[in-house]
Design a protein around this motif. Structure first.
Motif, PDB file in Angstrom:
ATOM      1  N   ARG A 194      -5.750   8.032  -2.725  1.00 57.45           N
ATOM      2  CA  ARG A 194      -6.361   7.016  -1.817  1.00 57.45           C
ATOM      3  C   ARG A 194      -7.262   5.677  -2.684  1.00 57.45           C
ATOM      4  NH1 ARG A 194      -6.538   6.065   3.136  1.00 57.45           N
ATOM      5  NH2 ARG A 194      -5.513   8.324   3.522  1.00 57.45           N
ATOM      6  N   PRO A 199      -3.495   3.515   5.153  1.00 56.35           N
ATOM      7  CA  PRO A 199      -4.515   2.872   4.714  1.00 56.35           C
ATOM      8  C   PRO A 199      -5.847   2.799   5.740  1.00 56.35           C
ATOM      9  CG  PRO A 199      -2.698   1.223   5.217  1.00 56.35           C
ATOM     10  CD  PRO A 199      -2.454   2.710   5.539  1.00 56.35           C
ATOM     11  N   ARG A 200      -6.870   2.500   5.125  1.00 49.50           N
ATOM     12  CA  ARG A 200      -8.199   2.606   5.740  1.00 49.50           C
ATOM     13  C   ARG A 200      -8.295   1.181   6.485  1.00 49.50           C
ATOM     14  NH1 ARG A 200     -13.034   4.179   2.345  1.00 49.50           N
ATOM     15  NH2 ARG A 200     -11.925   3.329   0.789  1.00 49.50           N
ATOM     16  N   ALA A 208      -4.722   4.039  -4.899  1.00 48.27           N
ATOM     17  CA  ALA A 208      -3.924   2.931  -4.170  1.00 48.27           C
ATOM     18  C   ALA A 208      -4.872   1.907  -3.728  1.00 48.27           C
ATOM     19  CB  ALA A 208      -3.282   3.809  -3.068  1.00 48.27           C
ATOM     20  N   GLU A 209      -6.024   2.012  -3.416  1.00 46.63           N
ATOM     21  CA  GLU A 209      -6.604   0.687  -2.946  1.00 46.63           C
ATOM     22  C   GLU A 209      -6.881  -0.076  -4.029  1.00 46.63           C
ATOM     23  OE1 GLU A 209     -10.125   2.003  -0.890  1.00 46.63           O
ATOM     24  OE2 GLU A 209      -9.094   2.609   1.052  1.00 46.63           O
ATOM     25  N   ARG A 254      -0.573  10.641   5.734  1.00 54.52           N
ATOM     26  CA  ARG A 254      -1.640  10.850   4.663  1.00 54.52           C
ATOM     27  C   ARG A 254      -1.925   9.891   3.900  1.00 54.52           C
ATOM     28  NH1 ARG A 254      -1.312  14.147   0.699  1.00 54.52           N
ATOM     29  NH2 ARG A 254       0.989  13.914   0.632  1.00 54.52           N
ATOM     30  N   GLY A 255      -0.984   8.804   3.811  1.00 51.47           N
ATOM     31  CA  GLY A 255      -1.087   7.594   3.077  1.00 51.47           C
ATOM     32  C   GLY A 255      -1.937   6.525   4.061  1.00 51.47           C
ATOM     33  N   PHE A 276       0.905   3.926  -2.918  1.00 49.17           N
ATOM     34  CA  PHE A 276       0.433   5.308  -2.466  1.00 49.17           C
ATOM     35  C   PHE A 276       1.601   6.383  -2.816  1.00 49.17           C
ATOM     36  CE2 PHE A 276      -0.306   8.939  -0.183  1.00 49.17           C
ATOM     37  CZ  PHE A 276      -1.977   9.039  -0.149  1.00 49.17           C
ATOM     38  N   TYR A 311       0.729  -1.299   0.070  1.00 51.29           N
ATOM     39  CA  TYR A 311      -0.125   0.154  -0.116  1.00 51.29           C
ATOM     40  C   TYR A 311       0.892   1.284  -0.031  1.00 51.29           C
ATOM     41  CZ  TYR A 311      -3.717   2.900   1.073  1.00 51.29           C
ATOM     42  OH  TYR A 311      -4.849   4.279   1.017  1.00 51.29           O
ATOM     43  N   PHE A 326     -10.593  -0.985   4.360  1.00 48.17           N
ATOM     44  CA  PHE A 326     -10.237  -1.581   3.293  1.00 48.17           C
ATOM     45  C   PHE A 326      -9.215  -2.920   3.429  1.00 48.17           C
ATOM     46  CE2 PHE A 326      -6.626  -1.663   0.391  1.00 48.17           C
ATOM     47  CZ  PHE A 326      -6.993  -1.989  -0.995  1.00 48.17           C
ATOM     48  N   ARG A 364     -11.406  -5.785   4.049  1.00 48.03           N
ATOM     49  CA  ARG A 364     -12.196  -5.935   2.936  1.00 48.03           C
ATOM     50  C   ARG A 364     -11.342  -6.947   1.926  1.00 48.03           C
ATOM     51  NH1 ARG A 364     -14.201  -1.238   1.170  1.00 48.03           N
ATOM     52  NH2 ARG A 364     -12.455  -1.317  -0.716  1.00 48.03           N
TER      53      ARG A 364
END
Lengths: 196, 609
Positions: free
Chosen positions: A60, B27-28, A63-64, B24-25, A54, A50, B31, B34
């Motif tokens: 975002r 990751p959620r 990147a996902e 800032r990057g 990124f 990631y 996510f 998931r």
């Protein structure tokens, strides 16, 4: 030796070593024998991929999407991975770079911009640091962690966060400050050098 | 951007800002979770693509699923049955191995082993503990075809048949064996099998052949000194021994009287026994002279040596309990050579006989003090000739898988031919060579006598030669008003052969012995005397007198249809029509004109249509 997803997740989040797991080779072999063990490799490398993606795309959602593509492709092709002592992450970065280039080419065809893949140099150290930082968020005390995640991953404002967790904006700011300070300390400790 | 602001803030704040910038990057987590879930869904798809799952067709799948749960510890994953209970599809799991099951459906070519009369595919399954699995399987009603055993490929495995006709090979993997290793082991086993087939029963690859003057006395010496058993002895017309075989401590020794062609030879033998001191004493008592009394040797044996009355050396040995074991191929009777130039002899053995060096101890000048050389399943030992052990080249009988090729390589390696490979009357193909050191080698390949396949019993009845009168089989005595008439009838109907008949003084035929196939039957004519005597005793009656017969005869003929026709034409009554019977015969039943009942049959495989 048996690895469960749980122990690997703990190992990954508690890991202080920036480098690949010493038993990565065994994890790869296990995943090649039975793809259910791929979960371990995912846990160990999610943040790296990631972070890598990124840094390249800076967006975002993209990147996902790209991170998902990279891992799906890695899962499909895990049987073809040959262990030559190179970290598994390097293979993932290669897949990621290809994916990014592919995507860029598609964009190029549409907008006729020159190939941007060449303009980026992979920077594993920076990526590794970034991935370590992401993982370290998981080690924060729960209230700090919650605020950091809401603030930076979910991109919420201080006010939104305060409303959502039922604290004052001042308290949220304080939690954010303490979280960042903790992260800085931990990153510094683990680097063994002060980053002033 | 962060760089530009740096001068305006203190360093601690700058570091925090850098952290915040990097975050800032971040990751959620949602996510990450998931994607993990998506991947695990795909894992299942990838797994399904890469694994072939057995799909078992079964008569009574529901019962089978219960059985697999009970006996194999299976877990039922799903079951889809129609209203009648017919299982269209079910899935179980044994350990982590999925297995699909359905009730057989002959209309759709889904046939169970019960319908097919067996299954051509085995299910191979790895489990954590095969021994525990086998115990449970047996308790649950599985038939153990092969109990758990260690396999050379690193598994401990067993084989089971379930009550539904499926065969399971179940194993626990113990250790990895490299494919090259497996192949090498396999090749060695095939080679050993070939070598074993090329030797007669009771022989190792190498057997010393002692040619002496006075073989009969030599045999007596071997018995007295070493407790040898005489296996066989072939005398010539003049009483000399052409060939004899003895066994000493389980190893064969061959010997013969020397003659013009086969000169006397001297042999040194390393003889392993249980009680070296006792055997040494017995050997002396039997006429041997001592070379060395028994003593412990630093190479791990207690050894004593003697010279027998014919000049042969016997190095009588017992391994000391503390010593490392000798190689298995070092047989109780091991030839010991004292060549001049042992290392050259070793080279010759390697080139001529594909020999392998098992051990070699040399002095500082390279002279071989002791060496053990393996040929096939035997070892010969040697040490460079020195006082008092001067060369005494023996004759050695060597069994090899292919005498012709070994003979050729022996000549290439420098041996001289005595006689080229030839087929011997006793079943070997044999040749003779002398090596450059004077050792005589009788190289042979044993030709297995082909044991004829046990013929089908019914078939043999049709093809066999006529039985003799002294046939060992049960011979029925059948009673008739006229034996003669009966004999004619059976000759015509069953192609019976007459072996013998007894005619009384008055011309009356009292007995006719016939053979039908390889079975003898005695046809007895009811003479007046017979009847008087027999009736009085109550045991001689014809079927007509009895109004039937309690004894039915089942006879195989080359052509049942033909025989049936002839039987009917000859006046028989049909009891059973001709039919292909499920026991494998085409068969009919007739009652002959004399009241006897015959079932006439031809094996289905031989019926001419």
């Amino acid at each position: 030796m048996v690895y469960t997803i749980g122990t690997m997740a703990r190992r990954a989040s508690a890991s202080t070593a920036p480098d690949r797991e010493p038993d990565e080779h065994r994890l790869i072999e296990a995943a090649q024998r039975d793809t259910r063990h791929f979960a371990n490799l995912y846990e160990n490398n999610f943040e790296r991929v990631y972070a890598f993606v990124f840094r390249r795309v800076g967006d975002r959602h993209e990147a996902e999407d790209l991170t998902a593509d990279v891992f799906h492709q890695a899962l499909r092709n895990i049987g073809r991975f040959e262990w030559r002592g190179v970290p598994f992450a390097a293979w993932l970065y290669k897949i990621a770079a290809n994916e990014i280039a592919d995507r860029a080419n598609r964009v190029v065809r549409q907008s006729a911009v020159s190939d941007p893949a060449d303009s980026y140099e992979p920077c594993p150290d920076a990526v590794e640091n970034r991935a370590r930082l992401y993982r370290m968020v998981d080690t924060l005390p729960p209230d700090q962690r919650r605020v950091i995640v809401m603030r930076f991953a979910e991109e919420k404002s201080i006010r939104e966060i305060a409303a959502q967790i039922g604290r004052t904006e001042g308290a949220v700011k304080q939690l954010q400050f303490r979280g960042l300070q903790n992260l800085r300390l931990r990153m510094g400790e683990n680097d063994g050098e002060a980053k002033a | 951007m962060a760089q530009a602001r740096l001068p305006r803030v203190n360093s601690a704040v700058a570091a925090l800002l850098r952290i915040a910038g990097d975050l800032r990057g971040l990751p959620r987590p949602s996510f990450k979770a998931r994607l993990a879930a998506d991947l695990s869904k795909n894992v299942a798809a990838v797994r399904r693509r890469t694994v072939a799952t057995p799909y078992l067709m079964i008569r009574d799948a529901a019962r089978a699923i219960n059985f697999y749960k009970e006996a194999f510890g299976a877990e039922e994953l799903m079951r889809m049955a129609d209203s009648s209970g017919h299982i269209a599809h079910a899935e179980i799991k044994i350990g982590s191995a999925p297995i699909m099951i359905a009730d057989e459906d002959p209309g759709n070519f889904n046939l169970s082993p019960d319908s097919l009369g067996g299954s051509s595919a085995f299910i191979h399954l790895y489990v954590d503990n095969i021994d525990a699995f086998a115990e449970r399987a047996e308790r649950g009603g599985a038939k153990i075809l092969e109990p758990p055993s260690d396999r050379p490929y690193g598994d401990r495995g067993a084989k089971f048949a379930d009550p539904f006709g499926h065969v399971w090979m179940v194993a626990t993997h113990m250790y990895d064996v490299a494919p090259q290793q497996l192949k090498a082991d396999w090749d060695r086993a095939v080679k050993a099998e070939l070598a074993a087939a090329a030797k007669p029963e009771g022989y190792y690859s190498i057997t010393p052949y002692l040619q002496v003057n006075g073989a009969a006395r030599f045999i007596d010496f071997l018995k007295a000194a070493f407790g040898a058993d005489e296996v066989m002895r072939v005398n010539d017309r003049d009483g000399s021994i052409l060939h004899a075989q003895m066994k000493i401590e389980g190893s064969a020794v061959e010997l013969a009287d020397a003659n013009e062609q086969f000169k006397p030879n001297l042999t040194a033998i390393w003889l392993f026994v249980g009680d070296v001191d006792g055997v040494y004493e017995r050997a002396l008592k039997a006429g041997a002279t001592p070379i060395h009394p028994p003593m412990d040797q630093d190479y791990g044996n207690r050894e004593g040596s003697v010279r027998d009355p014919f000049g042969n050396h016997w190095y009588i040995a017992t391994p000391l309990p503390s010593a490392a074991p000798w190689p298995r191929e070092l047989r109780s009777v091991t030839p010991y050579l004292h060549p001049k130039g042992a290392s050259k002899l070793i080279d010759f053995l390697k080139e001529a006989f594909d020999a392998e060096e098992v051990a070699r101890h040399a002095d500082e000048r390279g002279a071989v003090l002791h060496a053990q050389i393996r040929i096939g399943d035997s070892i010969i030992a040697m040490g460079e000739a020195h006082v008092p052990y001067q060369p005494m080249p023996p004759a050695l009988h060597l069994y090899v898988p292919d005498v012709d090729s070994t003979y050729r390589s022996a000549l290439r390696a420098g041996a001289k031919s005595m006689y080229a490979p030839r087929d011997e009357s006793y079943g070997d193909r044999s040749s003779g060579v002398t090596d450059p050191f004077g050792n005589v080698w009788y190289i042979a390949t044993h030709k297995r006598v082909e044991i004829p396949r046990m013929p089908n019993q019914r078939q043999s009845a049709l093809e066999s030669e006529p039985a003799t009168e002294a046939s060992a089989a049960i011979m029925p005595f059948m009673y008739f008003e006229s034996a003669e008439t009966a004999a004619d009838f059976y000759k015509k109907v069953f192609r019976a052969r007459e072996l013998h008949r007894e005619v009384e003084a008055d011309g009356h035929v009292s007995h006719v012995q016939i053979a039908i196939g390889n079975t003898n039957v005695m046809l007895c004519g009811a003479t007046a005397a017979h009847f008087e005597e027999g009736v009085a005793k109550g045991h001689v009656r014809t079927p007509h007198q009895l109004g039937g017969t309690p004894l039915h005869l089942y006879v195989h003929v080359p052509d049942v249809d033909d025989a049936f026709q002839r039987a009917i034409d000859g006046g028989s009554r049909m009891v059973n029509p001709i039919k292909d019977e499920d026991w494998g015969d085409r068969c009919c039943g007739v009652q002959d004109p004399f009241g006897h009942i015959w079932y006439i049959a031809t094996p289905l495989g031989q019926v001419r249509r």
